[in-house]
Write an enzyme that holds these catalytic residues in place. Structure first.
Site, PDB file in Angstrom:
ATOM      1  CG  ASP A  34      -1.695  -1.271   1.397  1.00 49.36           C
ATOM      2  OD1 ASP A  34      -2.003  -1.922   0.382  1.00 49.36           O
ATOM      3  OD2 ASP A  34      -1.980  -1.638   2.547  1.00 49.36           O
ATOM      4  CD  GLU A  81      -8.417  -3.637  -1.426  1.00 50.27           C
ATOM      5  OE1 GLU A  81      -9.150  -3.879  -0.439  1.00 50.27           O
ATOM      6  OE2 GLU A  81      -7.352  -4.252  -1.641  1.00 50.27           O
TER       7      GLU A  81
END
Length: 340
Positions: free
Chosen positions: A34, A215
């Site tokens: 991420d 997402e």
């Protein structure tokens, strides 16, 4: 003749060394799910999911991230609603202060929510990070992967969430903010997984939940268009890939009809180059704004899953004649890239 030969060898060695110094190889770090980066006043500030605290890197050159100083800027309390599972942190400079958005829970994934820290120091590596609390719309449903952007003097948050209270599908939501830690009004769902490439979730493993996933939303602006990139399919599958929504800059961003979804993934696994499950990206430019780069995480092998084997990588991208981004294919870790 020998002296000429030696001179040629020396010149070749010098040229090769100069070329090596002007290039780099992915990954930027051995691990880093991420990844997120922002730029201000000559420095890039980088973060990724560590899990149990927030770590911040500072560098003048993203290709040299592995050499950059970094520090723990915040450790959660031992217990409480934001004490565990700290995911997807992002650092933003908004309206004169620094903010870090992240999602966390108390150990139960169903209670994941978004939280924000504030720092008024000029350099976010210094100063004090103050917890400003949970950032939520009135529905207050499960929420992760928050990002914030400004457009036409308005502030917006985008994130991934559940429509109800049960897992099974993650959608992309947007809401307007009156300040960097307060949402005003209701959330609006602007994307849900509907295409085949967005709905790989169970990996044929009965132990894993079947989920259809959108997402990791991130905004990229170009001309009068806003591009919202997001990660599709479950992160533990090799099908994890980037999808894209497009909105006109003059449209109402809180109207779901303003966002048009691409029918095909924009960036996906490349077995021929040895890159699997690329996703959860961000974007940056060189200080002069002339070069565009995508930052993302990926795995080196099929089946590596959704853990710390994911490493941050970056590569340049371009724009086509219609002003649309062209990301290309994920580059092999064996391919040298010219430093930005």
């Amino acid at each position: 003749m020998k002296s000429i030969f030696r001179l040629c060898v020396l010149l070749c060695a010098f040229a090769c060394n100069a070329q090596q110094k002007g290039s780099f190889l992915n990954p930027l770090l051995t691990s880093g799910p991420d990844p997120w980066v922002t730029y201000k006043d000559g420095y890039y500030y980088y973060m990724h999911t560590v899990g149990n605290h927030l770590e911040l890197w500072k560098t003048a050159n993203m290709a040299k991230l592995g050499e950059a100083p970094h520090k723990n800027i915040w450790t959660p309390p031992a217990t409480g609603p934001f004490s565990k599972d700290i995911w997807a942190p992002e650092i933003h400079f908004l309206r004169g202060k620094w903010y870090v958005y992240f999602c966390a829970d108390e150990g139960d994934n169903q209670n994941h929510r978004i939280y924000v820290l504030e720092n008024s120091a000029a350099d976010p590596m210094e100063g004090t990070w103050e917890m400003k609390g949970k950032v939520s719309d009135p529905a207050d449903k499960w929420a992760i992967d928050a990002s914030v952007f400004e457009h036409k003097q308005k502030l917006y948050m985008i994130w991934s969430g559940w429509e109800g209270d049960k897992n099974g599908e993650q959608d992309i939501y947007i809401a307007e903010m009156k300040d960097p830690f307060t949402i005003t009004g209701k959330r609006v769902r602007i994307s849900r997984p509907t295409f085949d490439w967005e709905t790989h979730g169970d990996l044929n493993d009965p132990k894993l939940p079947h989920v259809n996933v959108n997402e990791g939303p991130e905004i990229l602006k170009h001309g009068n268009k806003l591009f919202l990139f997001y990660s599709a399919s479950a992160c533990w599958t090799d099908f994890y890939a980037l999808g894209m929504l497009v909105a006109d800059g003059n449209s109402n961003l809180l109207d779901s009809a303003s966002w048009k979804k691409s029918t095909k993934p924009m960036f996906l696994q490349s077995p021929e180059t040895g890159v699997f499950a690329p996703g959860h990206n961000s974007f940056f430019t060189t200080p002069d704004g002339k070069q565009n780069w995508i930052l993302y995480h990926a795995n080196d092998n099929p089946g590596d899953g959704c853990g710390n084997k994911r490493s941050p990588r970056m590569q340049p991208f371009s724009w086509d004649k219609n002003g649309m981004p062209v990301l290309g294919k994920p580059v092999s870790v064996k391919t040298p890239l010219r430093m930005p």
